[in-house]
Design a protein around this motif. Sequence first.
Motif, PDB file in Angstrom:
ATOM      1  N   LYS A 165       0.853  -1.219   0.000  1.00  0.00           N
ATOM      2  CA  LYS A 165       0.000   0.000   0.000  1.00  0.00           C
ATOM      3  C   LYS A 165       0.870   1.243   0.000  1.00  0.00           C
ATOM      4  O   LYS A 165       0.574   2.214  -0.697  1.00  0.00           O
ATOM      5  CB  LYS A 165      -0.902   0.009   1.229  1.00  0.00           C
ATOM      6  CG  LYS A 165      -2.048  -0.964   1.137  1.00  0.00           C
ATOM      7  CD  LYS A 165      -3.064  -0.484   0.119  1.00  0.00           C
ATOM      8  CE  LYS A 165      -4.294  -1.364   0.210  1.00  0.00           C
ATOM      9  NZ  LYS A 165      -5.269  -0.992  -0.796  1.00  0.00           N
ATOM     10  N   ALA A 166       1.977   1.223   0.782  1.00  0.00           N
ATOM     11  CA  ALA A 166       2.854   2.395   0.850  1.00  0.00           C
ATOM     12  C   ALA A 166       3.529   2.638  -0.500  1.00  0.00           C
ATOM     13  O   ALA A 166       3.630   3.798  -0.950  1.00  0.00           O
ATOM     14  CB  ALA A 166       3.899   2.194   1.946  1.00  0.00           C
ATOM     15  N   VAL A 167       3.968   1.605  -1.159  1.00  0.00           N
ATOM     16  CA  VAL A 167       4.621   1.767  -2.466  1.00  0.00           C
ATOM     17  C   VAL A 167       3.627   2.303  -3.493  1.00  0.00           C
ATOM     18  O   VAL A 167       3.956   3.212  -4.279  1.00  0.00           O
ATOM     19  CB  VAL A 167       5.230   0.422  -2.932  1.00  0.00           C
ATOM     20  CG1 VAL A 167       5.631   0.464  -4.388  1.00  0.00           C
ATOM     21  CG2 VAL A 167       6.439   0.067  -2.086  1.00  0.00           C
ATOM     22  N   PHE A 168       2.395   1.778  -3.507  1.00  0.00           N
ATOM     23  CA  PHE A 168       1.397   2.294  -4.435  1.00  0.00           C
ATOM     24  C   PHE A 168       1.018   3.731  -4.107  1.00  0.00           C
ATOM     25  O   PHE A 168       0.732   4.516  -5.009  1.00  0.00           O
ATOM     26  CB  PHE A 168       0.148   1.410  -4.446  1.00  0.00           C
ATOM     27  CG  PHE A 168       0.329   0.153  -5.242  1.00  0.00           C
ATOM     28  CD1 PHE A 168       0.829   0.181  -6.534  1.00  0.00           C
ATOM     29  CD2 PHE A 168       0.012  -1.084  -4.696  1.00  0.00           C
ATOM     30  CE1 PHE A 168       0.987  -0.971  -7.279  1.00  0.00           C
ATOM     31  CE2 PHE A 168       0.174  -2.258  -5.420  1.00  0.00           C
ATOM     32  CZ  PHE A 168       0.664  -2.199  -6.714  1.00  0.00           C
ATOM     33  N   ALA A 169       1.036   4.120  -2.826  1.00  0.00           N
ATOM     34  CA  ALA A 169       0.713   5.489  -2.453  1.00  0.00           C
ATOM     35  C   ALA A 169       1.820   6.437  -2.907  1.00  0.00           C
ATOM     36  O   ALA A 169       1.531   7.567  -3.348  1.00  0.00           O
ATOM     37  CB  ALA A 169       0.519   5.584  -0.944  1.00  0.00           C
ATOM     38  N   VAL A 170       3.065   6.008  -2.827  1.00  0.00           N
ATOM     39  CA  VAL A 170       4.173   6.880  -3.212  1.00  0.00           C
ATOM     40  C   VAL A 170       4.338   6.936  -4.737  1.00  0.00           C
ATOM     41  O   VAL A 170       4.485   8.006  -5.323  1.00  0.00           O
ATOM     42  CB  VAL A 170       5.483   6.404  -2.552  1.00  0.00           C
ATOM     43  CG1 VAL A 170       6.680   7.159  -3.104  1.00  0.00           C
ATOM     44  CG2 VAL A 170       5.400   6.557  -1.048  1.00  0.00           C
TER      45      VAL A 170
END
Length: 87
Positions: free
Chosen positions: A78-83
């Motif tokens: 989720k963090a990678v997709f958000a960034v």
Amino acid sequence: MTAELEGKKGRPTPSRDGRGVKQSLPSRLVRYLREVVAELRKVIWPTRKDLVTYTLVVLVFVSFMVALVAGLDFAFGKAVFAVFGNG
């Protein structure tokens, strides 16, 4: 007495210099199996209650670690997709 010891000092023992008696394959196999059985007799085997307890502890620990890794994978995903966005 030290002269006697000095004469033998530094020479390998017969078992270490490879000049020991060569045994046949079947006799070595029989000796190996006898030693295995002798070592297995020394083992302290767990009781059924101990075995069930240890198994449950391992299963609970493995379940916890799987859940932890899955949770971290989901969070980092989720963090990678958000960034970086969905691409």
